[in-house]
Design a protein around this motif. Structure first.
Motif, short mmCIF file in Angstrom:
data_model
loop_
_atom_site.label_atom_id
_atom_site.label_comp_id
_atom_site.label_asym_id
_atom_site.label_seq_id
_atom_site.Cartn_x
_atom_site.Cartn_y
_atom_site.Cartn_z
N PHE A 110 5.15 2.47 13.05
CA PHE A 110 4.44 3.45 14.69
C PHE A 110 4.90 4.85 14.67
O PHE A 110 6.21 4.90 13.81
CB PHE A 110 5.10 3.51 15.90
CG PHE A 110 5.02 1.72 16.75
CD1 PHE A 110 3.99 1.05 17.20
CD2 PHE A 110 6.12 1.10 15.84
CE1 PHE A 110 3.52 -0.58 17.22
CE2 PHE A 110 5.55 -0.46 16.29
CZ PHE A 110 4.90 -0.97 17.04
N GLN A 111 4.00 6.15 14.40
CA GLN A 111 4.37 7.08 14.30
C GLN A 111 5.04 7.06 15.81
O GLN A 111 4.23 7.27 16.74
CB GLN A 111 2.49 7.93 13.72
CG GLN A 111 3.01 9.68 13.21
CD GLN A 111 1.59 10.06 13.29
OE1 GLN A 111 0.69 9.47 13.37
NE2 GLN A 111 2.16 11.08 12.72
N ALA A 112 6.08 7.97 14.74
CA ALA A 112 7.18 8.31 16.11
C ALA A 112 6.75 10.39 15.94
O ALA A 112 6.43 10.41 14.85
CB ALA A 112 8.58 8.60 15.76
N PRO A 113 7.96 10.88 16.38
CA PRO A 113 7.68 12.48 16.98
C PRO A 113 8.55 12.88 15.41
O PRO A 113 8.91 11.81 15.07
CB PRO A 113 8.36 12.98 18.29
CG PRO A 113 7.98 11.15 18.56
CD PRO A 113 8.08 10.29 18.17
N GLY A 114 7.70 13.50 14.94
CA GLY A 114 8.00 14.24 14.01
C GLY A 114 8.13 13.83 12.47
O GLY A 114 8.47 13.04 11.72
N ASP A 115 6.65 13.24 12.57
CA ASP A 115 6.06 12.63 11.52
C ASP A 115 6.75 10.98 10.58
O ASP A 115 6.64 11.43 9.33
CB ASP A 115 5.73 13.28 10.43
CG ASP A 115 3.85 14.31 10.45
OD1 ASP A 115 3.75 13.60 11.53
OD2 ASP A 115 3.44 15.15 10.55
N VAL B 82 0.79 -1.23 -0.04
CA VAL B 82 0.15 -0.07 -0.30
C VAL B 82 0.88 1.09 0.13
O VAL B 82 0.25 2.36 -0.68
CB VAL B 82 -0.96 0.45 1.64
CG1 VAL B 82 -1.51 -1.16 1.52
CG2 VAL B 82 -0.52 0.27 2.59
N CYS B 83 1.96 1.09 0.22
CA CYS B 83 3.32 2.23 -0.28
C CYS B 83 2.99 3.17 -0.75
O CYS B 83 3.53 2.40 -2.28
CB CYS B 83 4.62 1.98 0.52
SG CYS B 83 5.20 3.61 0.27
N PRO B 84 2.93 4.26 -1.06
CA PRO B 84 2.28 5.05 -2.30
C PRO B 84 3.39 5.83 -3.25
O PRO B 84 3.62 6.03 -4.05
CB PRO B 84 1.44 6.07 -1.81
CG PRO B 84 1.41 6.44 -0.79
CD PRO B 84 2.01 5.04 0.12
N THR B 85 4.50 5.78 -2.31
CA THR B 85 5.62 6.13 -2.72
C THR B 85 7.05 5.40 -2.95
O THR B 85 8.31 6.01 -2.71
CB THR B 85 6.70 7.23 -1.78
OG1 THR B 85 6.11 6.66 -0.47
CG2 THR B 85 5.55 8.77 -1.73
N ASP B 86 6.79 4.44 -2.33
CA ASP B 86 7.88 3.04 -2.37
C ASP B 86 8.65 3.10 -1.20
O ASP B 86 10.03 3.30 -1.29
CB ASP B 86 8.21 3.10 -4.12
CG ASP B 86 7.30 2.59 -5.38
OD1 ASP B 86 6.67 1.69 -4.67
OD2 ASP B 86 7.20 2.67 -6.05
N ALA B 87 8.56 4.25 -0.48
CA ALA B 87 9.44 4.19 0.18
C ALA B 87 10.16 2.56 1.17
O ALA B 87 10.87 3.00 2.26
CB ALA B 87 8.49 5.43 1.83
N MET B 88 8.77 2.04 1.74
CA MET B 88 9.39 0.73 1.56
C MET B 88 9.75 -0.58 0.93
O MET B 88 9.27 -0.31 -0.09
CB MET B 88 8.03 -0.06 2.49
CG MET B 88 6.84 1.12 3.91
SD MET B 88 6.04 0.39 4.02
CE MET B 88 6.15 -0.56 5.81
N SER B 89 10.70 -1.52 1.77
CA SER B 89 10.99 -2.22 0.27
C SER B 89 11.64 -3.64 1.38
O SER B 89 12.23 -3.05 2.16
CB SER B 89 12.17 -1.16 -0.40
OG SER B 89 13.64 -0.90 1.01
N LEU B 90 11.99 -4.60 0.36
CA LEU B 90 12.45 -5.69 1.15
C LEU B 90 13.77 -5.87 1.29
O LEU B 90 14.84 -5.62 0.01
CB LEU B 90 12.03 -6.75 0.59
CG LEU B 90 10.51 -6.87 0.95
CD1 LEU B 90 10.03 -8.75 -0.15
CD2 LEU B 90 10.02 -7.84 2.77
N CYS C 273 9.36 8.72 2.64
CA CYS C 273 8.94 8.22 3.27
C CYS C 273 7.84 9.62 3.19
O CYS C 273 8.42 11.08 3.98
CB CYS C 273 8.30 7.76 4.41
SG CYS C 273 6.68 7.45 5.91
N THR C 274 6.20 9.79 2.71
CA THR C 274 5.60 10.49 3.26
C THR C 274 4.78 11.07 4.49
O THR C 274 3.78 12.33 4.71
CB THR C 274 4.77 11.53 1.50
OG1 THR C 274 3.49 10.25 1.96
CG2 THR C 274 5.57 11.61 0.21
N ALA C 275 4.95 10.72 5.22
CA ALA C 275 4.35 9.66 6.93
C ALA C 275 2.66 10.02 6.36
O ALA C 275 1.91 10.54 6.81
CB ALA C 275 4.98 11.49 7.68
N CYS C 276 1.87 8.87 5.21
CA CYS C 276 0.68 9.57 5.31
C CYS C 276 -0.14 8.16 5.87
O CYS C 276 -1.05 8.01 5.86
CB CYS C 276 0.60 9.06 3.54
SG CYS C 276 1.09 7.15 3.09
#
Length: 142
Positions: free
Chosen positions: A102-107, A65-73, A86-89
């Protein structure tokens, strides 16, 4: 069914937070559960604990579901988040069936990476004083 090299026995957990403190210290250089890549929660009624940590799914819904391909294996089959992309969506966190992103401080969004680069494996499992978290490398799983 996920194949996770960190086995969780929440019935052994005593909410000492050693795992979250060790995780945050290893990854962030400072102790703080808000920047750990796992969480421990308590249910007061039955006084039980739940350990929220990435299960390293065989077919990770967060990755899909990552729209920016910020996640990878990575080569180990572990999903990583590239913070710069990551756009923190929050789509990954909403897609995770284990509540382990988890959402951490600083988005920022954080998840377990099995302490990438640490030869001994995940620090949380090594430091857990009651054996609620144990590390079993994938090649040793039955």
């Amino acid at each position: 069914m996920p194949t996770t090299p960190i086995h969780v026995d929440a019935s052994r957990c005593r909410e000492c937070q050693a795992c979250t403190l060790a995780c945050s210290l290893y990854h962030e250089g400072a102790c703080g559960p808000a920047v750990a890549r796992l969480r421990v929660s308590k249910e007061m009624g039955p006084y039980t604990f739940d350990i929220h940590i990435c299960r390293h799914c065989d077919d990770p819904p967060c990755l899909a579901v990552c729209p920016t391909d910020a996640m990878s294996l990575d080569a180990r089959g572990v999903v990583l988040i590239e913070e710069e992309a990551c756009t923190a969506c929050g789509a990954c966190a909403r897609a995770c069936p284990y509540g382990a992103i988890f959402q951490a401080p600083g988005d920022r969004y954080l998840k377990c990476d099995l302490c990438a680069g640490r030869e001994e494996g995940p620090l949380c499992a090594e430091i857990c004083p009651v054996g609620a978290l144990t590390f079993v490398p994938v090649e040793e799983e039955v």
